[in-house]
Design a protein around this motif. Structure first.
Motif, PDB file in Angstrom:
ATOM      1  N   MET A 569       0.843  -1.190   0.000  1.00 47.82           N
ATOM      2  CA  MET A 569       0.000   0.000   0.000  1.00 47.82           C
ATOM      3  C   MET A 569       0.881   1.244   0.000  1.00 47.82           C
ATOM      4  O   MET A 569       2.014   1.232   0.473  1.00 47.82           O
ATOM      5  N   THR A 570       0.345   2.295  -0.543  1.00 50.19           N
ATOM      6  CA  THR A 570       1.048   3.573  -0.578  1.00 50.19           C
ATOM      7  C   THR A 570       0.150   4.656  -0.001  1.00 50.19           C
ATOM      8  O   THR A 570      -1.030   4.751  -0.366  1.00 50.19           O
ATOM      9  N   HIS A 596      -7.835   1.686 -10.012  1.00 50.65           N
ATOM     10  CA  HIS A 596      -8.540   2.366  -8.916  1.00 50.65           C
ATOM     11  C   HIS A 596      -7.471   3.030  -8.043  1.00 50.65           C
ATOM     12  O   HIS A 596      -6.945   2.419  -7.121  1.00 50.65           O
ATOM     13  N   PRO A 597      -7.145   4.288  -8.346  1.00 48.94           N
ATOM     14  CA  PRO A 597      -5.971   4.902  -7.730  1.00 48.94           C
ATOM     15  C   PRO A 597      -6.178   5.410  -6.303  1.00 48.94           C
ATOM     16  O   PRO A 597      -5.321   6.113  -5.779  1.00 48.94           O
ATOM     17  N   ILE A 598      -7.291   5.100  -5.682  1.00 49.89           N
ATOM     18  CA  ILE A 598      -7.522   5.587  -4.319  1.00 49.89           C
ATOM     19  C   ILE A 598      -8.373   4.572  -3.554  1.00 49.89           C
ATOM     20  O   ILE A 598      -9.355   4.043  -4.081  1.00 49.89           O
ATOM     21  N   TYR A 599      -7.942   4.267  -2.325  1.00 50.22           N
ATOM     22  CA  TYR A 599      -8.700   3.387  -1.437  1.00 50.22           C
ATOM     23  C   TYR A 599      -9.456   4.191  -0.377  1.00 50.22           C
ATOM     24  O   TYR A 599     -10.622   3.957  -0.104  1.00 50.22           O
ATOM     25  N   ASP A 600      -8.758   5.133   0.209  1.00 52.09           N
ATOM     26  CA  ASP A 600      -9.358   5.900   1.301  1.00 52.09           C
ATOM     27  C   ASP A 600      -8.649   7.241   1.406  1.00 52.09           C
ATOM     28  O   ASP A 600      -7.526   7.403   0.902  1.00 52.09           O
ATOM     29  N   SER A 601      -9.313   8.205   2.045  1.00 48.32           N
ATOM     30  CA  SER A 601      -8.737   9.538   2.177  1.00 48.32           C
ATOM     31  C   SER A 601      -9.303  10.211   3.414  1.00 48.32           C
ATOM     32  O   SER A 601     -10.439   9.931   3.826  1.00 48.32           O
ATOM     33  N   ALA A 635      -3.554   4.343  -1.530  1.00 49.61           N
ATOM     34  CA  ALA A 635      -3.712   3.810  -2.874  1.00 49.61           C
ATOM     35  C   ALA A 635      -2.909   2.530  -3.009  1.00 49.61           C
ATOM     36  O   ALA A 635      -1.987   2.275  -2.226  1.00 49.61           O
ATOM     37  N   PRO A 636      -3.229   1.690  -3.997  1.00 50.13           N
ATOM     38  CA  PRO A 636      -2.398   0.512  -4.249  1.00 50.13           C
ATOM     39  C   PRO A 636      -0.980   0.935  -4.640  1.00 50.13           C
ATOM     40  O   PRO A 636      -0.771   1.994  -5.241  1.00 50.13           O
ATOM     41  N   GLU A 637      -0.051   0.118  -4.295  1.00 53.67           N
ATOM     42  CA  GLU A 637       1.345   0.437  -4.587  1.00 53.67           C
ATOM     43  C   GLU A 637       1.582   0.488  -6.096  1.00 53.67           C
ATOM     44  O   GLU A 637       1.058  -0.325  -6.854  1.00 53.67           O
ATOM     45  N   LYS A 638       2.353   1.510  -6.516  1.00 52.38           N
ATOM     46  CA  LYS A 638       2.753   1.683  -7.913  1.00 52.38           C
ATOM     47  C   LYS A 638       1.548   1.785  -8.856  1.00 52.38           C
ATOM     48  O   LYS A 638       1.510   1.162  -9.920  1.00 52.38           O
ATOM     49  N   GLU A 663       0.458  20.530 -11.551  1.00 48.38           N
ATOM     50  CA  GLU A 663       0.211  19.134 -11.891  1.00 48.38           C
ATOM     51  C   GLU A 663       1.270  18.246 -11.263  1.00 48.38           C
ATOM     52  O   GLU A 663       2.467  18.553 -11.319  1.00 48.38           O
ATOM     53  N   LEU A 664       0.820  17.160 -10.656  1.00 48.34           N
ATOM     54  CA  LEU A 664       1.713  16.203 -10.012  1.00 48.34           C
ATOM     55  C   LEU A 664       1.485  14.831 -10.629  1.00 48.34           C
ATOM     56  O   LEU A 664       0.350  14.473 -10.969  1.00 48.34           O
ATOM     57  N   ASN A 665       2.515  14.069 -10.759  1.00 45.37           N
ATOM     58  CA  ASN A 665       2.430  12.721 -11.312  1.00 45.37           C
ATOM     59  C   ASN A 665       2.723  11.691 -10.232  1.00 45.37           C
ATOM     60  O   ASN A 665       3.737  11.775  -9.525  1.00 45.37           O
ATOM     61  N   VAL A 666       1.820  10.730 -10.096  1.00 44.76           N
ATOM     62  CA  VAL A 666       2.001   9.635  -9.156  1.00 44.76           C
ATOM     63  C   VAL A 666       2.507   8.431  -9.949  1.00 44.76           C
ATOM     64  O   VAL A 666       1.851   8.000 -10.905  1.00 44.76           O
ATOM     65  N   GLU A 667       3.622   7.905  -9.561  1.00 41.00           N
ATOM     66  CA  GLU A 667       4.219   6.787 -10.296  1.00 41.00           C
ATOM     67  C   GLU A 667       4.232   5.522  -9.453  1.00 41.00           C
ATOM     68  O   GLU A 667       4.203   5.583  -8.233  1.00 41.00           O
TER      69      GLU A 667
END
Length: 667
Positions: A569-570, A596-601, A635-638, A663-667
């Motif tokens: 997890m990330t 699905h780039p997000i689990y919880d916030s 979010a899920p890793e990577k 703008e930010l990039n999540v890798e």
């Protein structure tokens, strides 16, 4: 030396001015967001009350504006302990919510504290909740915005035990009462108690939503604050006071409030204003239903029995059976004519800019001309009906409309009954001028509704009424059917007169052409008058507020992304740092297809599906955020994603906003 003395004297006077004028009022005028909530909170606490915070966004780490609540429990036992004695009213609203806006607190602090002290000291068997809502008056209107009243209303656990009074202040000469919002309206018992209170305290008031059915049908939107309560099944009314004297009338409401009879949701009532000398009269739902049934029984007798008695009745019965196809056939033609008229208006509007009133008028005129052509075709094929048949069909559809539109809103029963009475009386019309007069009289019951809708609705809603669905066009065809039949009756009278005078075919055609031109001239003159004096395009244009947004990068805001990884997890941390106070932040997370780039916030978020099948996640952030905030989400890793950050800033123009984007990039 003299010049120095003048300068020193001026400085002393300037300092004395600010010493006499409390600094907090200078500062509070420019407070907003969390700073305003904190100032109101401190002022209430200083007076000895115990305010409770209600967070608009419970992140636990960022400070936003918040609601402020006060609770005044009952000071004596309820006088209605045994509800079994009154089984018809099991619901008792023993809590009254008085809702103020934090922006109003600054200018009306003394009046509000006077009312709070009164509530605290009075004897009552009901509880009072005081809400000071945040962000209800934010400059930037957006569907995703958080409003304090909305947050509070959705948090109420037992909506059957409370009612609400949304209170504001205005610069008008009288107190304003609002009862419409979100396809609901204030129930009769609450509206009546408020109007009775104002009458007893001799408070001048204006009833802004007299025809509440317009709001229940969704033709007008009503006020946002009422809509928030109605959406959560809480009966509410909105009051806007011009000054402290009028506002003090709320004390009378509090003194006389009882929970008896507060469980009813009678929204279908009619308000009749009788001036300042007499109390307002309300016709309740029960009375309207009884009247509806009575009219139904009476009209059945008139249509099915009295119309076919005697020798003439037998002949009319035969004519009716022969022409019975006219009702569905003419309604079908009217429906098709409205659909064709709608496309015709769209075609014309592509070449000539027309306001919604002209568009609607052209659509109706097109339908009337279409029906006229039908009449000519009937005459050519010897299918034309008699004046009696047209009059009889007119009454049948008028009766049908009474019950049809009453199912949409019960108070519409009144205007369609009024139309029916005029139609019934029009049977005595034996000449063309009299029939034309009755045609105009049939319009009168609809004038108040049309006036309010045209005057109050925005251009978008009015245009939607022109280019509407097939279902709405069918309802419209039924509504205008009596006018179309009356128009056909007029054409029948023209033919009868031509036949009596022995006119030639050429003269009859010329007479028809001139009559049509005259009627069209009158119709377009009426449309022009409505557009110019009721719709008022020039005034609308001058009052139209256009929000302008432009992008200018001053590097006021920076956005940084960091992350922690653990067990597949990330946790991503979006940190926003602004050098100036922003009006709002908009942060959107865009994922790739199939991910699905997000689990919880820690922030709430809304999910929007894009045209390409990907999902976007927009974090819900209250207006007037702190300069620095951090959004954490798991979010899920990577999992790759793109984060778009938009910051809105005020400018010197109240309706113009500057934005900066990152703008930010999540890798």
């Amino acid at each position: 030396m003299l010049f120095r003395k003048i300068i020193i004297t001026a400085l002393l006077i300037f300092s004395a001015h600010f010493a006499l004028f409390p600094q907090k009022y200078i500062e509070e005028k420019f407070l907003f967001g969390n700073n305003l909530s904190t100032a109101v909170d401190k002022a209430i606490s200083k007076k000895g009350f115990s305010p409770v915070k209600q967070e608009l966004s419970s992140t636990g780490q960022d400070k936003f504006a918040y609601n402020i609540l006060l609770d005044f429990p009952p000071t004596k036992a309820s006088e209605n302990q045994d509800e079994s004695e009154n089984p018809g009213s099991q619901i008792r609203r023993n809590e009254v919510i008085f809702c103020f806006q934090q922006e109003d607190f600054q200018n009306h602090e003394s009046e509000i504290f006077d009312f709070l002290t009164f509530l605290q000291g009075m004897e009552r068997d009901w509880s009072a909740t005081i809400l000071f809502s945040a962000l209800d008056n934010c400059e930037f209107k957006d569907l995703g915005s958080i409003r304090g009243t909305q947050v509070f209303a959705s948090s109420v656990e037992d909506s059957d035990s409370c009612c609400a009074l949304a209170i504001s202040f205005n610069s008008y000469e009288s107190t304003s009462i609002y009862t419409g919002g979100s396809k609901f309206s204030t129930p009769l018992w609450l509206t009546k108690r408020i109007t009775d209170t104002f009458f007893d305290t001799q408070t001048n008031f204006s009833f802004k939503n007299q025809l509440a059915s317009i709001y229940r049908l969704g033709l007008l939107k009503g006020t946002d604050r009422l809509s928030f309560f109605f959406d959560n099944n809480i009966p509410a009314i909105e009051l806007s006071f011009p000054g402290s004297q009028e506002f003090s009338s709320l004390k009378k409401f509090a003194e006389t409030y009882q929970s008896d009879g507060t469980g009813e949701w009678d929204m279908h009532y009619i308000y009749i204003n009788r001036g300042n000398m007499f109390k307002a009269v309300f016709i309740n739902e029960r009375t309207i239903i009884i009247s509806c049934l009575s009219v139904g029984i009476l009209t059945i007798l008139i249509l099915c029995i009295f119309s076919f008695l005697g020798e003439h009745g037998e002949r009319h019965k035969y004519d009716f059976i022969k022409s019975s196809y006219m009702i569905p056939f003419t309604i079908g033609i009217a429906f098709l004519s409205l659909l064709f008229g709608q496309h015709f208006v769209a075609f014309i509007s592509a070449f000539f800019p027309l306001n919604p009133i002209f568009q609607y008028g052209i659509k109706i005129v097109f339908s009337m001309i279409f029906i006229s052509i039908l009449f000519v075709v009937q005459g050519l094929f010897k299918f034309s009906a008699t004046a009696f048949i047209y009059g009889y069909l007119l009454m049948v559809v008028a009766i049908f409309n009474i019950f049809l539109f009453s199912t949409r809103d019960l108070t519409l029963f009144v205007i369609f009954v009024a139309e029916y009475i005029i139609i019934y009386i029009s049977r005595i019309a034996k000449n063309l001028p009299a029939l034309c007069v009755f045609f105009i009289l049939m319009l009168i019951p609809f004038v108040p509704y049309g006036y309010i809708i045209i005057r109050s609705a925005d251009d978008f809603d009015l245009t939607n009424a022109v280019f509407t669905s097939a279902r709405d066009n069918l309802l419209l065809s039924l509504a205008i059917f009596p006018f179309q039949i009356t128009w056909l009756r007029i054409l029948v009278f023209l033919n009868i007169r031509a036949g009596i005078k022995g006119w030639t075919m050429k003269k009859m055609i010329l007479n028809g052409i001139f009559s049509t031109i005259a009627i069209l001239t009158f119709t377009f003159a009426l449309i022009f008058a409505i557009s110019h004096f009721v719709y008022r395009p020039d005034f609308r244009e001058s009052q139209r507020i256009e929000t302008k947004i432009f992008r200018e990068e001053k590097f006021t805001i920076s956005a940084k992304l960091s992350k922690d990884e653990f067990s597949g997890m990330t946790t991503n941390h979006i940190k926003l740092i602004s050098e100036e106070d922003a009006l709002r932040y908009k942060v959107v997370l865009n994922g790739n297809e199939g991910t699905h780039p997000i689990y919880d916030s820690i922030y709430d978020y809304t999910i929007i599906t894009n045209h390409d099948g990907t999902d976007s996640y927009s974090f819900v952030i209250p207006e007037y955020p702190p300069k620095n905030i951090t959004i954490d989400y798991a979010a899920p890793e990577k999992t790759p994603a793109t984060i778009e950050v938009t910051a809105y800033y005020k400018t010197d123009d109240q309706h113009t906003f500057r934005i900066e984007k990152r703008e930010l990039n999540v890798e």
